[in-house]
Design a protein around this motif. Structure first.
Motif, PDB file in Angstrom:
ATOM      1  N   LEU A  39      70.650  70.618  55.846  1.00 16.20           N
ATOM      2  CA  LEU A  39      70.518  69.239  55.679  1.00 16.20           C
ATOM      3  C   LEU A  39      71.539  68.832  55.594  1.00 16.20           C
ATOM      4  O   LEU A  39      70.950  67.173  55.445  1.00 16.20           O
ATOM      5  N   LYS A  40      72.333  69.183  55.247  1.00 12.36           N
ATOM      6  CA  LYS A  40      73.755  69.371  54.946  1.00 12.36           C
ATOM      7  C   LYS A  40      74.532  68.846  55.784  1.00 12.36           C
ATOM      8  O   LYS A  40      75.540  67.461  55.645  1.00 12.36           O
ATOM      9  N   ASN A  41      74.030  68.741  57.152  1.00  8.48           N
ATOM     10  CA  ASN A  41      75.170  67.952  58.989  1.00  8.48           C
ATOM     11  C   ASN A  41      73.708  67.338  58.866  1.00  8.48           C
ATOM     12  O   ASN A  41      73.875  66.390  60.157  1.00  8.48           O
ATOM     13  N   GLN A  42      72.448  67.066  58.308  1.00  9.10           N
ATOM     14  CA  GLN A  42      71.947  65.898  59.476  1.00  9.10           C
ATOM     15  C   GLN A  42      71.939  64.897  58.645  1.00  9.10           C
ATOM     16  O   GLN A  42      72.892  64.155  58.463  1.00  9.10           O
ATOM     17  N   ASP A  43      71.487  63.594  60.183  1.00  9.87           N
ATOM     18  CA  ASP A  43      71.744  62.158  60.036  1.00  9.87           C
ATOM     19  C   ASP A  43      71.424  61.412  59.102  1.00  9.87           C
ATOM     20  O   ASP A  43      70.401  61.654  58.662  1.00  9.87           O
ATOM     21  N   PRO A  44      72.332  61.146  57.699  1.00  7.24           N
ATOM     22  CA  PRO A  44      71.469  59.916  57.251  1.00  7.24           C
ATOM     23  C   PRO A  44      70.558  59.417  57.167  1.00  7.24           C
ATOM     24  O   PRO A  44      69.704  58.594  56.382  1.00  7.24           O
ATOM     25  N   MET A  45      71.284  58.072  58.554  1.00 10.12           N
ATOM     26  CA  MET A  45      70.749  56.993  58.988  1.00 10.12           C
ATOM     27  C   MET A  45      69.015  57.748  59.702  1.00 10.12           C
ATOM     28  O   MET A  45      68.209  56.812  60.623  1.00 10.12           O
ATOM     29  N   ASN A  46      68.793  59.122  59.974  1.00 15.88           N
ATOM     30  CA  ASN A  46      67.945  59.627  60.561  1.00 15.88           C
ATOM     31  C   ASN A  46      67.594  61.023  60.248  1.00 15.88           C
ATOM     32  O   ASN A  46      68.052  62.032  60.954  1.00 15.88           O
TER      33      ASN A  46
END
Length: 217
Positions: A39-46
């Protein structure tokens, strides 16, 4: 009854169950840490679809429940085994009938011959622990119990030790079959083990419970 074996079985079951619970807890914590990191490292745009998380949680929950069920079944199996051992403890002191070696110490041997169908004569073949022939005795071709005095071919008493018995069934001069002879021996102990329960007969001879065909007082 072998108390040590029974206690070991119960302890092993408990240890297995506790180990399973510890492993599940450890795996679940690892799973949560991995999910948090994801969750912390997911792509905010995707961002990752929340449905994917739901599937992962549901899958882990299913595995967790299955592991707990397996642990419960193992513990129940161990308890049922102990119940069987408790019941079989009542066999100690009685005589078991089985096709097994016999400890001879001078007393008559109780045999239960079973000639082949169609036999009109039978020969009892007695061998020592090393397989050496010590006697051949003509006996009736009958399934009636037989009390046999342990002697060799010269009618001398057999030395104390373990012996085996076989029966040769004949029709005229034709040998129909050679089979092991069942005998009665006193039960001195009942043991449990990974391969199942066994009875210990006089002379330390061990026989699987499944091989015992009769019990008498």
């Amino acid at each position: 009854m072998d108390i040590a074996s029974s206690t070991s079985a119960a302890t092993a079951a408990a240890t297995s169950s506790n180990s399973g619970k510890t492993a599940i807890a450890s795996d679940f914590e690892t799973f949560l840490r991995m999910m948090t990191t994801q969750l912390k490292n997911q792509d905010p745009m995707n961002p990752i679809d929340s449905a994917d998380y739901a599937v992962q949680l549901a899958t882990f929950s299913s595995v967790e429940q299955q592991a707990k069920t397996n642990s419960l079944l193992e513990a129940m199996g161990a308890q049922f085994g102990l119940m069987g051992m408790a019941q079989m403890a009542g066999w100690v002191g009685h005589e078991a009938r089985a096709a097994a070696p016999v400890w001879i110490s001078g007393d008559p041997v109780s045999l239960a011959p079973n000639p082949a169908f169609g036999a009109d004569s039978a020969v009892l073949v007695v061998r020592d622990f090393e397989g050496n022939l010590v006697n051949r005795v003509n006996i009736p071709a009958s399934a009636d119990p037989l009390e046999w005095e342990p002697v060799d071919q010269l009618d001398a008493p057999l030395a104390e030790g373990t012996y085996t018995f076989q029966l040769e069934s004949y029709a005229g001069e034709d040998l129909l079959a050679t089979t092991d002879v069942e005998s009665y021996a006193r039960i001195v102990e009942v043991r449990g083990g990974a391969a199942g329960a066994t009875v210990v007969l006089e002379g330390g001879i061990e026989v699987p419970v499944a091989a015992v065909t009769a019990i008498r007082g």
